[in-house]
Motif scaffolding. Structure first.
Motif, mmCIF file in Angstrom:
data_model
loop_
_atom_site.group_PDB
_atom_site.id
_atom_site.type_symbol
_atom_site.label_atom_id
_atom_site.label_comp_id
_atom_site.label_asym_id
_atom_site.label_seq_id
_atom_site.Cartn_x
_atom_site.Cartn_y
_atom_site.Cartn_z
ATOM 1 N N GLY A 57 25.829 -28.246 -16.132
ATOM 2 C CA GLY A 57 24.308 -27.984 -15.728
ATOM 3 C C GLY A 57 23.830 -26.720 -16.718
ATOM 4 O O GLY A 57 22.905 -26.218 -16.211
ATOM 5 N N LYS A 58 24.330 -26.522 -17.847
ATOM 6 C CA LYS A 58 23.733 -25.320 -18.655
ATOM 7 C C LYS A 58 22.407 -25.430 -19.102
ATOM 8 O O LYS A 58 21.449 -24.573 -18.997
ATOM 9 C CB LYS A 58 24.677 -25.190 -19.812
ATOM 10 N N GLU A 59 21.863 -26.670 -19.365
ATOM 11 C CA GLU A 59 20.536 -26.956 -19.706
ATOM 12 C C GLU A 59 19.464 -26.620 -18.538
ATOM 13 O O GLU A 59 18.609 -26.168 -18.681
ATOM 14 C CB GLU A 59 20.341 -28.243 -20.322
ATOM 15 N N LEU A 60 20.333 -27.173 -17.244
ATOM 16 C CA LEU A 60 19.512 -26.895 -15.922
ATOM 17 C C LEU A 60 19.139 -25.162 -15.945
ATOM 18 O O LEU A 60 18.067 -24.869 -15.190
ATOM 19 C CB LEU A 60 19.917 -27.431 -14.872
ATOM 20 N N LEU A 122 19.192 -23.251 -27.486
ATOM 21 C CA LEU A 122 20.025 -23.789 -28.638
ATOM 22 C C LEU A 122 21.337 -24.254 -27.831
ATOM 23 O O LEU A 122 22.306 -23.588 -27.650
ATOM 24 C CB LEU A 122 20.246 -22.725 -29.663
ATOM 25 N N ASP A 123 21.630 -25.587 -27.594
ATOM 26 C CA ASP A 123 22.782 -26.034 -26.689
ATOM 27 C C ASP A 123 23.763 -26.427 -27.914
ATOM 28 O O ASP A 123 23.440 -26.735 -29.109
ATOM 29 C CB ASP A 123 22.266 -27.282 -26.124
ATOM 30 N N GLU A 124 25.175 -26.000 -27.553
ATOM 31 C CA GLU A 124 26.101 -26.284 -28.464
ATOM 32 C C GLU A 124 26.084 -25.351 -29.764
ATOM 33 O O GLU A 124 26.421 -25.667 -30.891
ATOM 34 C CB GLU A 124 26.474 -27.706 -28.970
ATOM 35 N N ILE A 125 25.577 -24.461 -29.518
ATOM 36 C CA ILE A 125 25.540 -23.318 -30.921
ATOM 37 C C ILE A 125 26.729 -22.964 -31.445
ATOM 38 O O ILE A 125 26.706 -22.942 -32.815
ATOM 39 C CB ILE A 125 24.947 -21.902 -30.310
ATOM 40 N N ALA A 126 27.958 -23.348 -30.966
ATOM 41 C CA ALA A 126 29.090 -22.999 -31.571
ATOM 42 C C ALA A 126 29.521 -24.292 -32.786
ATOM 43 O O ALA A 126 30.292 -24.000 -33.627
ATOM 44 C CB ALA A 126 30.409 -22.981 -30.672
ATOM 45 N N GLU A 127 28.634 -25.164 -32.718
ATOM 46 C CA GLU A 127 28.958 -26.450 -33.687
ATOM 47 C C GLU A 127 28.188 -26.046 -34.876
ATOM 48 O O GLU A 127 28.131 -26.857 -35.864
ATOM 49 C CB GLU A 127 28.185 -27.614 -32.923
ATOM 50 N N ALA A 162 20.980 -19.581 -25.478
ATOM 51 C CA ALA A 162 22.160 -20.384 -26.183
ATOM 52 C C ALA A 162 22.921 -20.779 -25.292
ATOM 53 O O ALA A 162 23.143 -20.371 -24.239
ATOM 54 C CB ALA A 162 22.545 -19.811 -27.486
ATOM 55 N N ALA A 163 23.733 -21.883 -25.602
ATOM 56 C CA ALA A 163 24.786 -22.258 -24.557
ATOM 57 C C ALA A 163 25.940 -22.813 -25.348
ATOM 58 O O ALA A 163 25.846 -23.212 -26.516
ATOM 59 C CB ALA A 163 24.228 -23.338 -23.766
ATOM 60 N N THR A 189 24.481 -12.863 -20.093
ATOM 61 C CA THR A 189 25.419 -14.007 -19.927
ATOM 62 C C THR A 189 25.620 -14.296 -18.601
ATOM 63 O O THR A 189 25.681 -13.576 -17.643
ATOM 64 C CB THR A 189 27.108 -13.588 -20.329
ATOM 65 N N ILE A 190 25.512 -15.756 -18.561
ATOM 66 C CA ILE A 190 25.607 -16.407 -17.255
ATOM 67 C C ILE A 190 26.615 -17.566 -17.398
ATOM 68 O O ILE A 190 26.476 -18.498 -18.504
ATOM 69 C CB ILE A 190 24.210 -17.266 -16.757
ATOM 70 N N ASP A 191 27.724 -17.495 -16.616
ATOM 71 C CA ASP A 191 28.595 -18.398 -16.550
ATOM 72 C C ASP A 191 28.592 -19.615 -15.632
ATOM 73 O O ASP A 191 28.437 -19.066 -14.394
ATOM 74 C CB ASP A 191 30.081 -17.593 -16.452
#
Length: 327
Positions: A57-60, A122-127, A162-163, A189-191
């Protein structure tokens, strides 16, 4: 709308359920921490990094921050960095001017310009590649973007959230993620906890998804029996809330019963209902249970599961056959 209805009824009644933020559902202590973090983050314009497993649920969380903030009336623009080819990501994010490359017949704004005044997620920023990370770092530092083919930069007022579902610290050690960008996005940071860390929220989510899909299909809302609910709560849910949502959709679509029993559940949940707990188990039962959980968390990838278990793939295959693990 609920408050307006209550006014028409004569009085505003206290809420019957806890504060749930923009689709995020939960009463557990881990989720209360998430809600508290959302409230604090939405009161500022600081950059936020949301971490958590896929489907948690990171986008939520990102939407809840945006729509609870002073930027709520401006756009919220989600971007899946892993879903856009690297060759197109720069032009998609920053836009391009006419003639910048073959096929650029007119100028086009990018996601950052679209989100001006609001939030870009920015979802999946590690990509993203190291080269793209440098460009993102410049946006964070200078608050301006340069369209592909343009000679000048343009100011933008955009909040970045970012996520990632990966360990950025280990990626920094591997030199595939820039340390400077990490510190820039990691202001707040939110985990987001995995579903297995908040099993008390499973009944709430089950009810929510059952009502949602039953309403879409025009069917009565089914109810899980006590045993069926126990099975759902004892399953590890490697795909988190997204996997639970898909499971409930399947149940609502396929079942015509008002009460859902254990045999009506997907096979993975039925297995969790058959497991026994406590110390009165044989070593073989414990081993089989552990292998099943590791395979579930590895998404069925036997090579990855074998690495976690510390055995080779051939040995794992033999144990799967020995314990008759249905995958």
């Amino acid at each position: 709308l609920d408050k307006l209805r209550q006014r028409r009824d004569g009085a505003i009644k206290p809420a019957q359920k806890p504060e749930w933020a923009h689709g995020l559902i939960g009463e557990s202590q881990p989720m209360q921490k998430v809600f508290a973090a959302i409230r604090k983050a939405s009161a500022t314009s600081a950059t936020v990094l949301i971490t958590g497993e896929s489907g948690s649920g990171k986008e939520l969380v990102a939407r809840a921050i945006h729509y609870s903030s002073a930027r709520a009336s401006a756009p919220f623009v989600p971007v899946n960095c892993g879903g856009i080819p690297e060759s197109l990501l720069e032009s998609e994010l920053f836009g391009y001017v006419k003639g910048a490359f073959t096929g650029a017949h007119e100028s086009r704004a990018g996601f950052f310009q679209t989100a001006d005044g609001g939030t870009i997620f920015l979802d999946e920023i590690a990509e993203t590649s190291v080269a793209m990370q440098v460009k993102l770092l410049r946006v964070l530092q200078d608050k301006e973007v340069r369209m592909v083919g343009d000679s000048r930069a343009r100011k933008v007022d955009v909040r970045i959230i970012a996520a990632t579902n990966k360990d950025l610290q280990s990626l920094i050690q591997s030199r595939v993620f820039r340390e400077e960008l990490y510190y820039r996005i990691n202001v707040v940071t939110i985990d987001v906890p995995p579903l297995r860390a908040r099993v008390g929220d499973v009944p709430l989510l089950v009810r929510h998804f059952a009502e949602k899909f039953a309403g879409e299909l025009g069917k009565p809302v089914p109810r899980l029996s006590e045993k069926a609910m126990e099975a759902m709560q004892s399953y590890a849910w490697p795909g988190n809330a997204r996997e639970l949502e898909n499971a409930i959709q399947r149940i609502v679509v396929m079942s015509d019963e008002q009460i859902i029993e254990v045999p009506d559940l997907p096979s993975f949940a039925r297995f969790s209902a058959l497991r026994t707990t406590g110390v009165n188990r044989t070593l073989a039962e414990v081993e089989a249970d552990h292998i099943r959980n590791v395979l579930a968390n590895a998404g069925g990838n036997k090579t990855h599961a074998a690495e976690i278990l510390g055995i080779d793939r051939k040995t794992l295959r033999k144990k799967i056959e020995q314990y008759r693990l249905d995958l």
